[in-house]
Structure formats: C-alpha cells, structure tokens
Design an enzyme around this catalytic site. Structure first.
Site, short mmCIF file in Angstrom:
data_model
loop_
_atom_site.label_atom_id
_atom_site.label_comp_id
_atom_site.label_asym_id
_atom_site.label_seq_id
_atom_site.Cartn_x
_atom_site.Cartn_y
_atom_site.Cartn_z
N PHE A 7 0.82 -1.20 0.00
CA PHE A 7 0.00 0.00 0.00
C PHE A 7 0.86 1.26 0.00
O PHE A 7 1.81 1.38 0.79
CB PHE A 7 -0.89 0.04 1.25
CG PHE A 7 -2.12 -0.80 1.18
CD1 PHE A 7 -3.30 -0.29 0.68
CD2 PHE A 7 -2.10 -2.11 1.65
CE1 PHE A 7 -4.45 -1.06 0.61
CE2 PHE A 7 -3.25 -2.90 1.60
CZ PHE A 7 -4.43 -2.38 1.08
N ASP A 8 0.50 2.19 -0.85
CA ASP A 8 0.99 3.55 -0.72
C ASP A 8 0.36 4.15 0.54
O ASP A 8 -0.65 3.63 1.04
CB ASP A 8 0.58 4.35 -1.97
CG ASP A 8 0.90 5.82 -1.88
OD1 ASP A 8 2.04 6.15 -1.51
OD2 ASP A 8 0.01 6.63 -2.15
N LEU A 9 0.92 5.25 1.05
CA LEU A 9 0.37 5.88 2.25
C LEU A 9 -0.47 7.12 1.92
O LEU A 9 -1.70 7.10 2.01
CB LEU A 9 1.50 6.23 3.22
CG LEU A 9 1.12 7.00 4.48
CD1 LEU A 9 0.03 6.30 5.28
CD2 LEU A 9 2.36 7.21 5.35
#
Length: 213
Positions: A7-9
């Site tokens: 996941f990107d943040l």
C-alpha cells in the site's frame, strides 16, 4: 490470487493533503515564490518532494533547503493534519482475515510514516512499513519497493495499491501489477495510461479488485 499487498500511504491509506500543502506553501514562501492555489498544490501529495519543488520554481541546488523548511513545520504539526480514509481500517481487517500479508511502500520518509500509522492505529496491520530515507538516497517509489523486497524477502504473488502513476510505474519496474484508487491525489487517466490493472472508487471495490488480481 495475489496474497501480498503493498500500500501507498498518502492519498491511499490517509488523506494527508492539508498538512503537505501547508508545509509546501511555507517552503515556497521562504524562497519568495508565488504560492499557487490549493488545487494546483495537490500534486505535492505522493511524488518525491525534490521533484515537485523543482516544478514550482525552486532551483535544483536549493531543493534540499526547501525540504528542510518543509519539514520544520511538517514534523511537529503537518504530518498530523491528516486522517485515515473512511473504511480503510475495515478494509485492512478484511484483508488480514483473508490471510493477506500487508506492507506499506511510500515515498514519505520511513520514520514519519511509522509515526503516522501508529498514531492512527493502523501500523499493526502491516508486516513492515517501508519508506524513503531522510537523505534522499531512497526517494522514488521504484527505490522504495526495491528496498521493501530486499528487507522483507517477499518475491511473488504481490500487488501494489496507490493513487498516482508513480505507484503504478514503481511497481511495474519490479514486475508487480498495480491497482489505482480514485479517492487520492493522482490522475485516474494517468494511472490507467501507466498500466494500472484496475481502478477502485470505493473500499468495497478495492477489496474485490484485490481478490480478483
């Protein structure tokens, strides 16, 4: 079925735009540069700061200084002008229940990323939170994913989830397919053009796309 999800943040797990934009505006003011509209400043969310500051007129040899000014506000205040997207915790809970291994791969400095995710109670869902280095030697999504793969030993059945073309392209560099989310700060058209295998408009839609990947 891909059983490992990266996941990107910013713009994917949390809506961090307010803090990032406020701090970027401070840095532009520091150099006497015009501060564009908040809509135009949305592009600061996601990509490496060096790259985006150059786009807004900061000379190449001054980008380190711009980032120092940015972080002078971001560390004590800006990173907490931020909130998890509605439904993100339920999504992570559902994925863990299904047996997925979850990681974070973000261009935000790693220490800050850990602090933010711990603050919101999301850190325990992830086996590892990987981010950029503070000295900019590891700043692109490609470099962060390479670092994650090295640190975690994960090698296959992986998928990336992010909100910008940088997430899609960074994953593609390592042969990892990517799903884009439309609630963040990137362009859906750019993510599609970069090769995203699907675009999620809701948390429920994202869960289904991950299961089908």
């Amino acid at each position: 079925m891909k059983k490992t999800v990266l996941f990107d943040l910013d713009g994917t797990l949390t809506d961090s735009g307010e803090g990032i934009i406020n701090c970027a505006a401070l840095a532009l003011e520091h150099f006497g540069l015009e501060v564009p509209s908040r809509e135009e400043m949305r592009v600061f969310v996601g990509p490496p700061l060096h790259e985006t500051f150059r786009r807004f007129g900061v000379p190449v040899d001054k980008t380190d200084e711009a980032i120092r000014v940015y972080r002078s506000r971001y560390v004590p205040t800006g990173m907490f002008e931020n909130t998890p997207y509605p439904g993100i915790q339920a999504l992570l809970e559902a994925l863990k229940k299904e047996g997925y291994t979850l990681y974070v791969a973000t261009s935000k400095p790693e220490e800050m990323s850990v602090t933010i995710l711990e603050r919101f109670g999301l850190a325990p869902f992830f086996d590892r939170i990987c981010g950029a280095s503070t000295d900019s030697s590891r700043s692109t999504k490609d470099a962060v994913i390479a670092y994650l793969l090295e640190q975690s030993g994960a090698k296959e059945d992986m998928i990336m989830v992010g909100d910008t073309k940088y997430d899609v392209l960074g994953a593609k560099a390592h042969g990892i397919p990517a799903i884009g989310v439309s609630w963040g700060y990137g362009s859906v058209a750019e993510m599609v053009q970069a090769g995203a295998i699907g675009i999620a408009d809701t948390m429920e839609g994202l869960l289904e796309l991950i299961k089908k990947a």
